[in-house]
Design an enzyme around this catalytic site. Structure first.
Site, PDB file in Angstrom:
ATOM      1  N   PRO A  12       0.846  -1.200   0.000  1.00 14.66           N
ATOM      2  CA  PRO A  12       0.000   0.000   0.000  1.00 14.66           C
ATOM      3  C   PRO A  12       0.875   1.241   0.000  1.00 14.66           C
ATOM      4  O   PRO A  12       1.779   1.362   0.830  1.00 14.66           O
ATOM      5  CB  PRO A  12      -0.779  -0.138   1.324  1.00 14.66           C
ATOM      6  CG  PRO A  12       0.116  -0.956   2.206  1.00 14.66           C
ATOM      7  CD  PRO A  12       0.850  -1.896   1.293  1.00 14.66           C
ATOM      8  N   MET A  13       0.637   2.149  -0.940  1.00 17.99           N
ATOM      9  CA  MET A  13       1.463   3.357  -1.040  1.00 17.99           C
ATOM     10  C   MET A  13       0.563   4.564  -1.261  1.00 17.99           C
ATOM     11  O   MET A  13      -0.249   4.584  -2.195  1.00 17.99           O
ATOM     12  CB  MET A  13       2.468   3.211  -2.183  1.00 17.99           C
ATOM     13  CG  MET A  13       3.426   2.036  -2.000  1.00 17.99           C
ATOM     14  SD  MET A  13       4.543   1.795  -3.409  1.00 17.99           S
ATOM     15  CE  MET A  13       5.634   3.216  -3.231  1.00 17.99           C
ATOM     16  N   ALA A  14       0.719   5.551  -0.385  1.00 14.08           N
ATOM     17  CA  ALA A  14      -0.110   6.756  -0.451  1.00 14.08           C
ATOM     18  C   ALA A  14       0.057   7.448  -1.798  1.00 14.08           C
ATOM     19  O   ALA A  14       1.181   7.651  -2.275  1.00 14.08           O
ATOM     20  CB  ALA A  14       0.260   7.711   0.678  1.00 14.08           C
ATOM     21  N   GLN A  67      -5.897  -0.788   3.539  1.00 17.61           N
ATOM     22  CA  GLN A  67      -5.034  -0.468   4.669  1.00 17.61           C
ATOM     23  C   GLN A  67      -5.505   0.808   5.352  1.00 17.61           C
ATOM     24  O   GLN A  67      -5.772   1.814   4.680  1.00 17.61           O
ATOM     25  CB  GLN A  67      -3.573  -0.272   4.257  1.00 17.61           C
ATOM     26  CG  GLN A  67      -2.675  -0.181   5.509  1.00 17.61           C
ATOM     27  CD  GLN A  67      -1.287   0.326   5.240  1.00 17.61           C
ATOM     28  OE1 GLN A  67      -1.099   1.457   4.815  1.00 17.61           O
ATOM     29  NE2 GLN A  67      -0.287  -0.509   5.516  1.00 17.61           N
ATOM     30  N   CYS A  97       4.203   3.352   8.852  1.00 16.68           N
ATOM     31  CA  CYS A  97       4.486   4.662   8.261  1.00 16.68           C
ATOM     32  C   CYS A  97       5.354   5.492   9.207  1.00 16.68           C
ATOM     33  O   CYS A  97       5.058   5.620  10.396  1.00 16.68           O
ATOM     34  CB  CYS A  97       3.191   5.405   7.953  1.00 16.68           C
ATOM     35  SG  CYS A  97       3.467   7.004   7.144  1.00 16.68           S
ATOM     36  N   LYS A 136       0.849  -4.357   9.050  1.00 18.20           N
ATOM     37  CA  LYS A 136       2.112  -4.054   8.373  1.00 18.20           C
ATOM     38  C   LYS A 136       2.923  -3.184   9.321  1.00 18.20           C
ATOM     39  O   LYS A 136       2.478  -2.109   9.720  1.00 18.20           O
ATOM     40  CB  LYS A 136       1.875  -3.335   7.052  1.00 18.20           C
ATOM     41  CG  LYS A 136       3.149  -3.116   6.250  1.00 18.20           C
ATOM     42  CD  LYS A 136       2.862  -2.503   4.882  1.00 18.20           C
ATOM     43  CE  LYS A 136       4.122  -2.455   4.022  1.00 18.20           C
ATOM     44  NZ  LYS A 136       5.170  -1.591   4.572  1.00 18.20           N
ATOM     45  N   ASN A 198       9.137  -7.504   3.528  1.00 17.42           N
ATOM     46  CA  ASN A 198       9.007  -6.321   2.666  1.00 17.42           C
ATOM     47  C   ASN A 198      10.274  -5.473   2.789  1.00 17.42           C
ATOM     48  O   ASN A 198      10.726  -5.214   3.888  1.00 17.42           O
ATOM     49  CB  ASN A 198       7.776  -5.523   3.097  1.00 17.42           C
ATOM     50  CG  ASN A 198       7.668  -4.155   2.449  1.00 17.42           C
ATOM     51  OD1 ASN A 198       7.380  -3.175   3.127  1.00 17.42           O
ATOM     52  ND2 ASN A 198       7.875  -4.060   1.162  1.00 17.42           N
ATOM     53  N   GLY A 199      10.825  -5.062   1.647  1.00 11.31           N
ATOM     54  CA  GLY A 199      11.960  -4.156   1.699  1.00 11.31           C
ATOM     55  C   GLY A 199      13.077  -4.510   0.733  1.00 11.31           C
ATOM     56  O   GLY A 199      13.616  -5.615   0.766  1.00 11.31           O
ATOM     57  N   GLY A 222       7.158  -2.809  -2.976  1.00 14.05           N
ATOM     58  CA  GLY A 222       6.610  -1.460  -3.035  1.00 14.05           C
ATOM     59  C   GLY A 222       7.124  -0.680  -4.224  1.00 14.05           C
ATOM     60  O   GLY A 222       6.569  -0.718  -5.317  1.00 14.05           O
TER      61      GLY A 222
END
Length: 326
Positions: A12-14, A67, A97, A136, A198-199, A222
């Site tokens: 999920p990315m803003a 999310q 975040c 997350k 993740n990463g 991401g």
């Protein structure tokens, strides 16, 4: 479901994981678990006009997860209850975040510093969430403490979370230094629920290597998933067959996502979503800075598409790219 239980997730990315980008990813791969943009629990509960568009689901989005971001148990539970009726397969609680304005509100990764509050939020959301509930998270708020991380994750497991996504950096690191995937392995070895890592996944080979090193149940991607929405398809094929090959029309994908943003969202959201996507996707081209510099100065998507067409006309050899590996 991905082969051998190895699942792939789009993070999920803003202002980025728009319905248009999700359609693009889904065209390349039908199994990727997709996520909404990061959604404010307060905006959901109070009926923000903007959320009317951000909550829209594509017909083929599922498997799909909303999310939510917030710091108040009542508000988070209320948002969870609203979203659970929307038809997605799951809801994810943001404890990762690290943006300064989020931290000041005691939200995102700041929740990692308050296990009592985090527990209350999860407990309240679990009661109203009819589908899968996940968290997350980062590996800590100000630093990574292995014992605290395991204790925190076990608390989440005990409160009924179905799986955990770990971005193995602490909140103060943002995207600095290399993600410590040993922490993903640590959680996998200490929990009974699935652990997703993740990463820093920049290629299908990275995904397979992290699966093998950690034994994790899934990989979330991401930034590379925005620059290369086909990475999920390539990773899936590499897992299943040991190799991959895909021909991609870069210009067509670029324009398709931008047009989707134009058609799906109101005009006041076009600039922010188009610019954020273009920042990543333009890196597929040799003169990426030239493309993004021109797009950044435009507000209208039709004009942005003209920039892409002009570039490909001058650099026709960059229009199509073939990805192979294995």
């Amino acid at each position: 479901m991905i082969n051998s239980e190895k699942k792939l997730f789009m993070a999920p990315m803003a202002e980025i994981t728009t319905s248009s980008l999700r359609r693009c990813i889904r065209k390349f791969n039908s199994c990727t678990i997709l996520y909404s943009e990061m959604l404010s629990a307060a905006a959901i509960v109070h009926g923000s006009e903007q959320n009317k568009y951000l909550l829209n689901m594509n017909r083929d989005d599922n498997p799909y997860v909303f999310q939510i971001l917030g710091g108040g148990p009542d508000l988070m539970a209320a948002a969870c209850e609203i979203l659970t009726e929307k038809g997605a397969e799951g809801i994810d609680i943001n404890m990762g975040c690290s943006a300064p304005d989020i931290i000041k509100k005691l939200q995102g990764s700041r929740l990692l510093s308050n296990m009592v509050l985090a527990r209350d939020i999860v407990k309240r959301c679990r009661k109203v969430c009819k589908g899968r509930l996940s968290v997350k998270m980062r590996s800590g708020f100000e630093y990574s403490d292995r014992k605290y991380l395991v204790d925190f994750a076990k608390m989440l497991e005990g409160e009924g979370v179905d799986y955990i996504i770990l971005h193995p950096r602490d909140g103060k690191q943002s995207f600095k230094r290399t993600a410590d995937w040993n922490l993903v392995k640590l959680l996998k070895e200490n929990l009974n629920i699935p652990v997703i890592g993740n990463g820093d996944i920049a290629s299908p080979e990275d995904a397979v290597r992290r699966f093998n090193e950690t034994g994790c149940n899934g990989i979330m991607i991401g930034r590379e998933g925005v620059r290369a929405p086909w990475i999920f398809a390539l990773s899936d094929e590499l897992i299943r067959t040991g190799s991959y090959r895909l021909e991609v029309d870069l210009a067509a994908v670029f324009k398709e996502v931008l047009l989707g943003i134009k058609n799906d969202l109101p005009e006041y959201l076009h600039k922010s979503r188009a610019h954020r996507f273009a920042f990543y996707f333009s890196k597929n081209f040799v003169f990426s800075h030239e493309i993004f510099r021109k797009i950044r100065n435009l507000n209208e998507i039709d004009l942005m598409i003209e920039i892409i067409d002009e570039y490909v006309l001058r650099n026709p050899n960059e229009k199509i790219k073939i990805f192979t590996g294995g």
